[in-house]
Design a protein around this motif. Structure first.
Motif, PDB file in Angstrom:
ATOM      1  N   ALA A  86       0.832  -1.194   0.000  1.00  0.00           N
ATOM      2  CA  ALA A  86       0.000   0.000   0.000  1.00  0.00           C
ATOM      3  C   ALA A  86       0.867   1.245   0.000  1.00  0.00           C
ATOM      4  N   LEU A  87       0.395   2.264  -0.682  1.00  0.00           N
ATOM      5  CA  LEU A  87       1.092   3.555  -0.682  1.00  0.00           C
ATOM      6  C   LEU A  87       0.464   4.416   0.400  1.00  0.00           C
ATOM      7  N   VAL A  88       1.267   4.807   1.358  1.00  0.00           N
ATOM      8  CA  VAL A  88       0.767   5.514   2.533  1.00  0.00           C
ATOM      9  C   VAL A  88       1.394   6.913   2.585  1.00  0.00           C
ATOM     10  N   VAL A  89       0.533   7.906   2.732  1.00  0.00           N
ATOM     11  CA  VAL A  89       1.000   9.290   2.756  1.00  0.00           C
ATOM     12  C   VAL A  89       0.803   9.875   4.150  1.00  0.00           C
ATOM     13  N   ASP A  90       1.884  10.337   4.741  1.00  0.00           N
ATOM     14  CA  ASP A  90       1.786  11.051   6.007  1.00  0.00           C
ATOM     15  C   ASP A  90       1.372  12.486   5.689  1.00  0.00           C
ATOM     16  N   LEU A  91       0.132  12.829   6.037  1.00  0.00           N
ATOM     17  CA  LEU A  91      -0.436  14.115   5.618  1.00  0.00           C
ATOM     18  C   LEU A  91       0.275  15.303   6.256  1.00  0.00           C
ATOM     19  N   ASP A  92       0.754  15.135   7.483  1.00  0.00           N
ATOM     20  CA  ASP A  92       1.492  16.235   8.125  1.00  0.00           C
ATOM     21  C   ASP A  92       2.764  16.566   7.341  1.00  0.00           C
ATOM     22  N   ILE A  93       3.485  15.529   6.966  1.00  0.00           N
ATOM     23  CA  ILE A  93       4.733  15.769   6.212  1.00  0.00           C
ATOM     24  C   ILE A  93       4.407  16.395   4.856  1.00  0.00           C
ATOM     25  N   MET A  94       3.386  15.853   4.192  1.00  0.00           N
ATOM     26  CA  MET A  94       3.004  16.390   2.883  1.00  0.00           C
ATOM     27  C   MET A  94       2.653  17.874   2.987  1.00  0.00           C
ATOM     28  N   GLU A  95       1.854  18.225   3.974  1.00  0.00           N
ATOM     29  CA  GLU A  95       1.447  19.626   4.127  1.00  0.00           C
ATOM     30  C   GLU A  95       2.634  20.535   4.458  1.00  0.00           C
ATOM     31  N   ARG A  96       3.557  19.998   5.233  1.00  0.00           N
ATOM     32  CA  ARG A  96       4.767  20.774   5.536  1.00  0.00           C
ATOM     33  C   ARG A  96       5.585  21.006   4.266  1.00  0.00           C
ATOM     34  N   ASN A  97       5.695  19.966   3.440  1.00  0.00           N
ATOM     35  CA  ASN A  97       6.402  20.117   2.155  1.00  0.00           C
ATOM     36  C   ASN A  97       5.724  21.174   1.277  1.00  0.00           C
ATOM     37  N   MET A  98       4.395  21.160   1.259  1.00  0.00           N
ATOM     38  CA  MET A  98       3.647  22.147   0.473  1.00  0.00           C
ATOM     39  C   MET A  98       3.930  23.565   0.949  1.00  0.00           C
ATOM     40  N   LYS A  99       3.869  23.731   2.279  1.00  0.00           N
ATOM     41  CA  LYS A  99       4.071  25.073   2.846  1.00  0.00           C
ATOM     42  C   LYS A  99       5.470  25.582   2.565  1.00  0.00           C
ATOM     43  N   ARG A 100       6.447  24.692   2.723  1.00  0.00           N
ATOM     44  CA  ARG A 100       7.839  25.099   2.501  1.00  0.00           C
ATOM     45  C   ARG A 100       8.061  25.574   1.071  1.00  0.00           C
ATOM     46  N   MET A 101       7.540  24.824   0.106  1.00  0.00           N
ATOM     47  CA  MET A 101       7.771  25.216  -1.287  1.00  0.00           C
ATOM     48  C   MET A 101       7.015  26.507  -1.605  1.00  0.00           C
ATOM     49  N   ASP A 144      11.430  14.035   5.637  1.00  0.00           N
ATOM     50  CA  ASP A 144      10.625  14.837   4.707  1.00  0.00           C
ATOM     51  C   ASP A 144       9.921  13.979   3.658  1.00  0.00           C
ATOM     52  N   CYS A 145      10.122  12.670   3.713  1.00  0.00           N
ATOM     53  CA  CYS A 145       9.488  11.775   2.727  1.00  0.00           C
ATOM     54  C   CYS A 145       8.087  11.437   3.209  1.00  0.00           C
ATOM     55  N   ALA A 146       7.095  11.971   2.503  1.00  0.00           N
ATOM     56  CA  ALA A 146       5.708  11.836   2.949  1.00  0.00           C
ATOM     57  C   ALA A 146       5.092  10.518   2.515  1.00  0.00           C
ATOM     58  N   LEU A 147       5.609   9.937   1.453  1.00  0.00           N
ATOM     59  CA  LEU A 147       4.983   8.718   0.923  1.00  0.00           C
ATOM     60  C   LEU A 147       5.907   7.524   1.081  1.00  0.00           C
ATOM     61  N   THR A 148       5.379   6.474   1.699  1.00  0.00           N
ATOM     62  CA  THR A 148       6.132   5.223   1.797  1.00  0.00           C
ATOM     63  C   THR A 148       5.248   4.074   1.339  1.00  0.00           C
ATOM     64  N   ILE A 149       5.890   3.011   0.933  1.00  0.00           N
ATOM     65  CA  ILE A 149       5.165   1.807   0.537  1.00  0.00           C
ATOM     66  C   ILE A 149       5.229   0.823   1.697  1.00  0.00           C
ATOM     67  N   HIS A 150       4.066   0.433   2.182  1.00  0.00           N
ATOM     68  CA  HIS A 150       4.023  -0.558   3.254  1.00  0.00           C
ATOM     69  C   HIS A 150       3.983  -1.942   2.610  1.00  0.00           C
ATOM     70  N   THR A 151       4.918  -2.777   3.021  1.00  0.00           N
ATOM     71  CA  THR A 151       5.034  -4.106   2.417  1.00  0.00           C
ATOM     72  C   THR A 151       5.104  -5.165   3.500  1.00  0.00           C
ATOM     73  N   THR A 152       4.906  -6.411   3.079  1.00  0.00           N
ATOM     74  CA  THR A 152       4.994  -7.556   3.980  1.00  0.00           C
ATOM     75  C   THR A 152       6.062  -8.518   3.469  1.00  0.00           C
ATOM     76  N   VAL A 153       6.847  -9.056   4.380  1.00  0.00           N
ATOM     77  CA  VAL A 153       7.791 -10.120   4.008  1.00  0.00           C
ATOM     78  C   VAL A 153       6.974 -11.392   3.778  1.00  0.00           C
ATOM     79  N   VAL A 154       7.088 -11.962   2.570  1.00  0.00           N
ATOM     80  CA  VAL A 154       6.284 -13.147   2.244  1.00  0.00           C
ATOM     81  C   VAL A 154       7.126 -14.410   2.110  1.00  0.00           C
ATOM     82  N   SER A 155       8.438 -14.249   2.062  1.00  0.00           N
ATOM     83  CA  SER A 155       9.287 -15.435   1.897  1.00  0.00           C
ATOM     84  C   SER A 155      10.664 -15.137   2.468  1.00  0.00           C
TER      85      SER A 155
END
Lengths: 370, 370
Positions: free
Chosen positions: B16-31, B259-270
């Motif tokens: 899943a692609l997960v976005v931390d909204l606080d970090i994203m908004e901080r990135n927006m404000k900074r730019m 500052d990385c707002a988006l991460t991919i959540h993964t599961t170890v399957v093997s």
């Protein structure tokens, strides 16, 4: 007689993935014939097309079941009436096990895995359903991705799984994906024989030591499928790419350009200099997966000597000569390097026959990575 | 107070692609602050997120319009009420011109191009609408993708375009994508100054020779946006990646892991061997675009020293030590190498705040490559 309503391919806006249905059907028939001659069953991997419409055609042309990677793909295929499904991927986590339970209630599902942890989850699904679940053990015959090592290591896992209720080991499987890197037919045959021999030997070991009966020996990959007749003991093949073929298959000598059923129709949108032209298909359309075709990011059907040198997301930058005949607005057809990830970027495939649009095929299982 | 209904991130199935909204908004404000301090306008490229919900947030946080690559993306954004849109891509072909006509009837659309052929199409759209269409000329400041060369070559195109009715050159633009390959801040500043200087000089040349007024100088790329204050003449910046950041931005020293707002959540399957673990995110989730991060296919947040060495479509193969603490079923968070193509593979982003799921953001403009 040609339908008056049929649209020519120039009506298709670009970039578009276009499938020549005649070539696709010929590819299907050939692989089915190859399986029949070898006395093995064909269980194509549908990740190449991700389309129930095409999967149903594969079944009609001699396949007896399908292979998928993820439950999401299985769910889409089940919705369209396909009931014999191998999920060639370990299913881990409660959310996925709940979905597997629903799926397996109405379909013959086999799950491949390489750990007792994954097997315990499937055993629990079987318990909930009151049904014995069919398992394949994934054996690593050289790719070094998932899979137990052949011989003792796989025997140990089989021993652990045999203690679990509501599961039964019905086969050993392998995916010799490294066959895409074999640089000669001899090397491919060697890989094919080795995967067959390793699985057959491991099957004998398990049957002898544990007194189990393991009916299936299942091998994957389009390249090794070409040699299934020459290898003893195989009962099932799981090729995917053969349905369309791609520049990798051509570069390996396993298909001709005329056997490539899927091309990307693109338009030249910029001609910034004599030595450069830019098309409207970049990595968002072609994918940046290079496969085994090393001449660039796809093969231009009408000009294979022209290199697609670089991709941005929406740009394909071609290195051209000053007399390159295609100007802005002109179209090109590209054979992708690796067709599977290319299809995963598309919402639909345009099916044509004799140069006319016959149907639009939804890529309904696109993006189903859960 | 925390809502009782809020779900923890463990409720999210993977990948899943997960976005931390606080970090994203901080990135927006900074730019937005950076743009404000430099006295330039922020027109973010929405290809990074492809989500109207996020685009509207960017506007709310100080952007004054958006940039897209394709008409399909513009159509999605327009549907959500966004009306000031730069299509930073040549529009070629009758089907697309018809769609542009519809779009431009109800929005302020500017189109970038680098040929008179493309300009003729836009002129025809203007004629049909009875409206003067705004054009940017794309100038190549070193990337060697699209764009005329600065100076005389761009002047010549401007001269040809000036003869066409219903179009007006309102700006010069460039995308210094080669700034992602700059290996020092000095080199990035040099590229930034050069792109500014080349555009300013070309603008003066056109204004002088043709008597035109070219109000906008528009530059793209997140790395050069950092230096917009130090460069004369720029009126507009079009960064995209900054909204999420990624491992490429971290490796360039332009963002921290925090500052990385988006991460991919993964599961170890093997866990097929001590030196290898396999996660459920492969190239179908992460994309095989490596960007400028050379340590593998993504950075594992909790274990950046562990290399994601190889990707298949559904498998990420990590090289592990024997004491790697995550076993089958365990989760990992991955910062993608290049976030834009990663987002293009997803149907939705999970928006979280303080570790709880707050919203699900549809990637509505995903796959809009036409």
């Amino acid at each position: 007689m040609e339908s008056e309503a049929a649209l020519g391919i120039e009506s298709i806006d670009t970039p578009a993935l276009v499938v020549d249905l005649d070539i696709m059907e010929r590819n299907m028939k050939r692989m089915a014939l190859r399986a029949e001659e070898a006395g093995v069953r064909l269980r194509p991997h549908v990740k190449t097309h991700k389309s129930p419409w095409i999967a149903l055609k594969q079944l009609q042309y001699g396949a007896f079941g399908i292979t998928v990677a993820k439950i999401g793909e299985a769910e889409v295929m089940r919705k369209h009436g396909i009931t014999d499904i191998l999920i060639a991927y370990p299913i881990v986590g409660e959310q996925k096990l709940r979905r597997l339970e629903k799926l397996a209630a109405h379909a013959e599902v086999t799950v491949a895995l390489d750990s007792v942890e994954a097997a315990r989850g499937i055993s629990e699904v079987g318990r909930r359903l009151g049904k014995t679940m069919s398992l394949y053990i994934d054996v690593d015959t050289g790719l070094q991705r998932c899979g137990r090592q052949p011989g003792e290591e796989t025997l140990q896992l089989a021993r652990d799984i045999a203690k679990l209720p509501f599961v039964r080991i019905t086969g050993l499987m392998t995916h010799a994906g490294h066959s895409y890197k074999a640089d000669s037919q001899e090397e491919r045959i060697r890989i094919s024989r080795l995967e067959g021999a390793l699985l057959a030997e491991t099957k004998r070991l398990i049957e002898e030591k544990l007194g189990l009966d393991i009916p299936e020996i299942s091998v994957g990959s389009t390249p090794t499928s070409f040699h299934c007749k020459e290898v003893e003991g195989i009962t099932e093949i799981r090729p995917g790419t053969y349905v369309f073929n791609d520049a990798t298959m051509v570069s390996l000598g396993l298909a001709g350009i005329v056997d490539c059923a899927l091309t990307i129709h693109t338009t030249v949108v910029s001609r910034p200099s004599e030595d450069r032209a830019v098309i409207d298909a970049g990595s968002k359309t072609l994918s940046s997966d290079k496969g085994a075709y090393t001449e660039g990011y796809g093969c231009i059907r009408s000009a294979p000597q022209v290199r697609i040198d670089r991709l941005s997301e929406e740009h394909g930058v071609m290195l051209t000569a000053h007399d390159f005949p295609v100007s802005i607005g002109g179209r090109l057809e590209i054979i992708p390097n690796h067709v599977c990830p290319t299809v995963n970027l598309a919402d639909e495939l345009i099916g044509i026959r004799n140069g006319k649009v016959e149907t639009v095929i939804p890529v309904e299982a696109r993006g189903k990575n859960k």
